[in-house]
Design a protein around this motif. Structure first.
Motif, short mmCIF file in Angstrom:
data_model
loop_
_atom_site.label_atom_id
_atom_site.label_comp_id
_atom_site.label_asym_id
_atom_site.label_seq_id
_atom_site.Cartn_x
_atom_site.Cartn_y
_atom_site.Cartn_z
N LYS A 71 1.42 5.63 -0.90
CA LYS A 71 0.82 6.94 -1.13
C LYS A 71 1.26 7.45 -2.50
O LYS A 71 2.34 7.10 -2.99
CB LYS A 71 1.26 7.91 -0.05
N HIS B 178 0.88 -1.17 0.00
CA HIS B 178 0.00 0.00 0.00
C HIS B 178 0.91 1.22 0.00
O HIS B 178 1.77 1.36 0.88
CB HIS B 178 -0.90 0.01 1.24
N GLU C 68 -3.21 1.43 5.39
CA GLU C 68 -3.69 0.45 4.42
C GLU C 68 -5.15 0.10 4.67
O GLU C 68 -5.56 -0.08 5.81
CB GLU C 68 -2.83 -0.81 4.50
N LYS D 282 2.49 11.27 -8.58
CA LYS D 282 1.89 12.09 -7.52
C LYS D 282 0.39 12.25 -7.70
O LYS D 282 -0.34 12.45 -6.73
CB LYS D 282 2.57 13.46 -7.49
N ILE E 273 -3.25 2.12 -3.77
CA ILE E 273 -2.81 3.51 -3.72
C ILE E 273 -3.82 4.33 -2.92
O ILE E 273 -5.03 4.19 -3.10
CB ILE E 273 -2.68 4.12 -5.13
N GLY E 274 -3.31 5.19 -2.04
CA GLY E 274 -4.21 6.06 -1.29
C GLY E 274 -3.52 6.68 -0.09
O GLY E 274 -2.47 6.20 0.35
N PRO E 275 -4.09 7.73 0.46
CA PRO E 275 -3.52 8.37 1.65
C PRO E 275 -3.78 7.55 2.89
O PRO E 275 -4.63 6.66 2.90
CB PRO E 275 -4.26 9.71 1.71
N LYS F 14 -6.86 6.91 -6.11
CA LYS F 14 -6.99 5.91 -5.06
C LYS F 14 -7.52 4.60 -5.63
O LYS F 14 -8.33 4.58 -6.55
CB LYS F 14 -7.94 6.43 -3.97
N THR G 92 5.12 8.00 -4.20
CA THR G 92 6.08 7.13 -3.53
C THR G 92 6.82 6.25 -4.55
O THR G 92 6.22 5.76 -5.51
CB THR G 92 5.38 6.21 -2.51
#
Length: 330
Positions: free
Chosen positions: A60, A58, A179, A135, A174-176, A139, A63
């Protein structure tokens, strides 16, 4: 990110449903044997069986991570091996890869720092993998595969080019933040006749989490002092979030007729769930396994009604008794 080197043989990892995605076209007369495996996993995933055979992570947006995979020539001839990444998807509860070098969004983020190499018989060598997430990546979970491929020489096979490739699955979310959770529930068990003499027990699994599942597990049967199994999951099922799939376990052992207690233990990564029930052997036709559970809603309803009646009668008795005491004092 802290990484841990992992040796599958040393750790004794049960690799399921498959150690690597594998494809062959034009079944070769003499297989060009190569193998590939994961060398590095995040330290936080050392206990995760999936992360020890696949690249599971997982990240961000923005990355970049680096991993290593290892390829080995297990044939008796020198092999020239090509490396590349390709598209993958989950369709009909199966991790699916197209033929050829079709790409997708995730495969475009993957760069293998070695394009080709030659390996002598028995030789193994690491290959560095870079995964750079843009960048502005949206998500969600994405799928791809990392491939090692051998193409046969035409002079050995006439006009037919034979391709042998082995790969490693990539599951990247993918996501802020942290996990997303992984979870599932077993909706019920059933049994049906198998293709041979042995029955098959099935479990309906619903993915209640937010990441894809790769189902593994075992089934055990007991009858008095007799125990059978554990029997392993016989189909590799990948289930998307919100979807359901059927896990199949073949009871590949002759067992006496009669009622047996069933105990299914299913897992995806570190998440494990169990289901129990009873099955009657032999299985002549599809049947629902009688699952064990707590008291039914009817039992609870009857119990509640009984309690209400007792409370009402008790209250009525106390009121009558108090009324009688007042009348006696007059």
């Amino acid at each position: 990110m802290l990484l841990a080197s992992v040796a599958l043989v040393a750790l004794g990892v049960s690799a399921a449903p498959a150690v690597a995605v594998r494809e062959q076209r034009q079944e070769p007369a003499e297989e060009a044997a190569i193998s590939i495996r994961v060398l590095d996993i995040p330290a936080s995933r050392v206990q995760d069986p999936r992360a020890q055979v696949y690249i599971v992570d997982h990240l961000k947006p923005g990355t970049t991570i680096n991993r290593r995979v290892e390829v080995q020539n297990t044939s008796t001839e020198t092999q020239k091996i090509e490396f590349y990444s390709g598209a993958a998807s989950v369709e009909n509860n199966a991790f699916t890869v197209p033929e050829g070098r079709t790409g997708n969004e995730l495969s475009g983020w993957i760069r293998l720092k070695t394009a080709t190499m030659e390996l002598e018989p028995g030789e193994r060598r690491p290959v560095e993998v870079e995964l750079a997430v843009p960048k502005k990546a949206s998500k969600g979970e994405r799928y791809a595969a990392i491939w090692a491929q051998v193409t046969s020489a035409k002079e050995r096979t006439g006009n037919v080019t034979q391709i042998h490739r082995v790969g490693i699955r990539v599951y990247l979310d993918i996501g802020p933040g942290g996990e997303p959770p992984t979870d599932f529930r077993i909706e019920g068990l059933a049994a049906e006749p198998g293709t041979g003499e042995f029955p098959v027990v099935t479990a309906k699994v619903t993915n209640t989490g937010e990441r894809a599942l790769d189902m593994t597990g075992t089934l055990s049967l007991t009858k008095a002092a007799v125990q059978a199994g554990p029997f392993k999951v016989t189909n590799g099922v990948t289930i998307l979030p919100g979807r359901s799939g059927q896990v199949r376990i073949e009871v590949d052992q002759a067992l006496p007729a009669g009622a047996w207690d069933v105990h299914a233990k299913l897992a995806s990564g570190t998440v494990e769930r169990t289901a129990t029930g009873k099955i009657v052997l032999p299985v002549a036709a599809p049947m629902t396994v009688a699952t064990s559970g707590g008291p039914s809603w009817l039992v609870y309803t009857l119990g509640g009604i009984t309690l209400l009646v007792l409370v009402t009668l008790g209250g009525w008795y106390l009121v009558r008794r108090a009324a009688g005491a007042v009348a006696g004092r007059r």
